[in-house]
Design a protein around this motif. Structure first.
Motif, PDB file in Angstrom:
ATOM      1  N   LEU A   1      -3.955   0.976   4.882  1.00 59.74           N
ATOM      2  CA  LEU A   1      -3.113  -0.206   4.729  1.00 59.74           C
ATOM      3  C   LEU A   1      -2.020   0.026   3.692  1.00 59.74           C
ATOM      4  O   LEU A   1      -0.890  -0.456   3.853  1.00 59.74           O
ATOM      5  CB  LEU A   1      -3.965  -1.405   4.339  1.00 59.74           C
ATOM      6  CG  LEU A   1      -4.899  -1.932   5.429  1.00 59.74           C
ATOM      7  CD1 LEU A   1      -5.799  -3.032   4.880  1.00 59.74           C
ATOM      8  CD2 LEU A   1      -4.110  -2.452   6.633  1.00 59.74           C
TER       9      LEU A   1
ATOM     10  N   ASN B   1       1.906  -0.310   4.501  1.00 58.36           N
ATOM     11  CA  ASN B   1       2.710  -1.256   3.743  1.00 58.36           C
ATOM     12  C   ASN B   1       3.999  -0.633   3.213  1.00 58.36           C
ATOM     13  O   ASN B   1       4.990  -1.327   3.007  1.00 58.36           O
ATOM     14  CB  ASN B   1       1.880  -1.804   2.576  1.00 58.36           C
ATOM     15  CG  ASN B   1       2.451  -3.061   1.979  1.00 58.36           C
ATOM     16  OD1 ASN B   1       2.963  -3.916   2.701  1.00 58.36           O
ATOM     17  ND2 ASN B   1       2.361  -3.195   0.670  1.00 58.36           N
TER      18      ASN B   1
ATOM     19  N   SER C   1       1.003  -4.905  -4.095  1.00 62.18           N
ATOM     20  CA  SER C   1      -0.279  -4.462  -3.541  1.00 62.18           C
ATOM     21  C   SER C   1      -1.402  -4.945  -4.454  1.00 62.18           C
ATOM     22  O   SER C   1      -1.571  -4.427  -5.570  1.00 62.18           O
ATOM     23  CB  SER C   1      -0.332  -2.927  -3.425  1.00 62.18           C
ATOM     24  OG  SER C   1       0.702  -2.449  -2.585  1.00 62.18           O
TER      25      SER C   1
ATOM     26  N   LEU D   1       0.468  -6.521   0.401  1.00 58.18           N
ATOM     27  CA  LEU D   1      -0.909  -6.238   0.817  1.00 58.18           C
ATOM     28  C   LEU D   1      -1.779  -6.954  -0.201  1.00 58.18           C
ATOM     29  O   LEU D   1      -1.913  -6.508  -1.342  1.00 58.18           O
ATOM     30  CB  LEU D   1      -1.181  -4.736   0.820  1.00 58.18           C
ATOM     31  CG  LEU D   1      -2.632  -4.305   1.060  1.00 58.18           C
ATOM     32  CD1 LEU D   1      -3.097  -4.712   2.457  1.00 58.18           C
ATOM     33  CD2 LEU D   1      -2.793  -2.803   0.868  1.00 58.18           C
TER      34      LEU D   1
ATOM     35  N   ILE E   1      -1.443  -8.461   5.211  1.00 57.13           N
ATOM     36  CA  ILE E   1      -0.408  -7.437   5.109  1.00 57.13           C
ATOM     37  C   ILE E   1       0.795  -7.915   5.916  1.00 57.13           C
ATOM     38  O   ILE E   1       0.647  -8.489   6.996  1.00 57.13           O
ATOM     39  CB  ILE E   1      -0.908  -6.062   5.619  1.00 57.13           C
ATOM     40  CG1 ILE E   1       0.194  -5.007   5.435  1.00 57.13           C
ATOM     41  CG2 ILE E   1      -1.424  -6.121   7.048  1.00 57.13           C
ATOM     42  CD1 ILE E   1      -0.293  -3.580   5.684  1.00 57.13           C
TER      43      ILE E   1
END
Length: 212
Positions: free
Chosen positions: A28, A32, A109, A138, A205
């Motif tokens: 992920l 991202n 993130s 994210l 996300i």
């Protein structure tokens, strides 16, 4: 509010956790950052976990990490990054861009769950982006049903104290939309089995665009 943070317990804990992330979370992170270009502001860089995943179309990353021990790890990671990375040790609330210059993208993130006022930070990030720029996120996200109740209990008790002010039941995408962002390509991802009684098994996300 201090411009830096000093949380030795969380710094030690996060350093270990970041070094043992699952492949699902690393996947992920890569997604991202895919396709980014130009100047990027990364908010809450932690130990610099993202740095290795930036594409070579990025010309500069300005990474903000206010926890002083985590920032030391981020500086080390920056030296090995495939793109130029500068680490700054201040909270995003105290951040000012050099010369008032705007960024082509902002990366968040696992950080908007821990800021003091998500709405204020969302508005600040909107102002730091050029028109047409993207915020890539994210993030932990508010769940529904029984998991939402679990999240509220966690947030009201020990979770923020253990995990650097992380609040698991936040409507982050709503805060971004209220700040003026246009949400695009947003989805949810489970990184742990749904039956596990943990408040951070589900992630959001997506891309949030500052309209031109």
């Amino acid at each position: 509010m201090s411009s830096t943070l000093d949380n030795p317990f969380f710094a030690r804990l996060w350093t270990v956790m970041a070094a043992h992330e699952t492949e699902a979370i690393r996947r992920l992170r890569r997604e991202n950052l895919a396709g980014l270009s130009g100047r990027v502001l990364e908010v809450g860089a932690g130990t610099g976990t993202n740095f290795a995943f930036y594409p070579d179309t990025v010309t500069e990353v300005v990474a903000v990490e206010p926890e002083v021990r985590l920032a030391e790890h981020a500086v080390t990671a920056a030296a090995a990054a495939p793109v130029p990375v500068t680490v700054r040790t201040e909270t995003i609330e105290h951040f000012t861009a050099s010369g008032g210059e705007q960024f082509d993208a902002v990366v968040c993130s696992l950080v908007l769950c821990s800021v003091g006022d998500p709405q204020d930070v969302a508005r600040q990030l909107f102002s730091l982006l050029r028109p047409g720029g993207q915020l890539r996120y994210l993030e932990h996200i508010a769940g529904t049903g029984g998991r939402a109740r679990l999240q509220r209990i966690a947030d009201a008790t020990v979770w923020p104290r253990l995990f650097g002010n992380c609040h698991t039941h936040r409507h982050t995408e709503r805060s971004l939309a209220d700040a003026g962002f246009m949400l695009a390509a947003a989805r949810r991802e489970w990184t742990l089995p749904r039956w596990l009684p943990v408040p951070v098994a589900e992630f959001a996300i997506g891309r949030a665009v500052r309209p031109s």
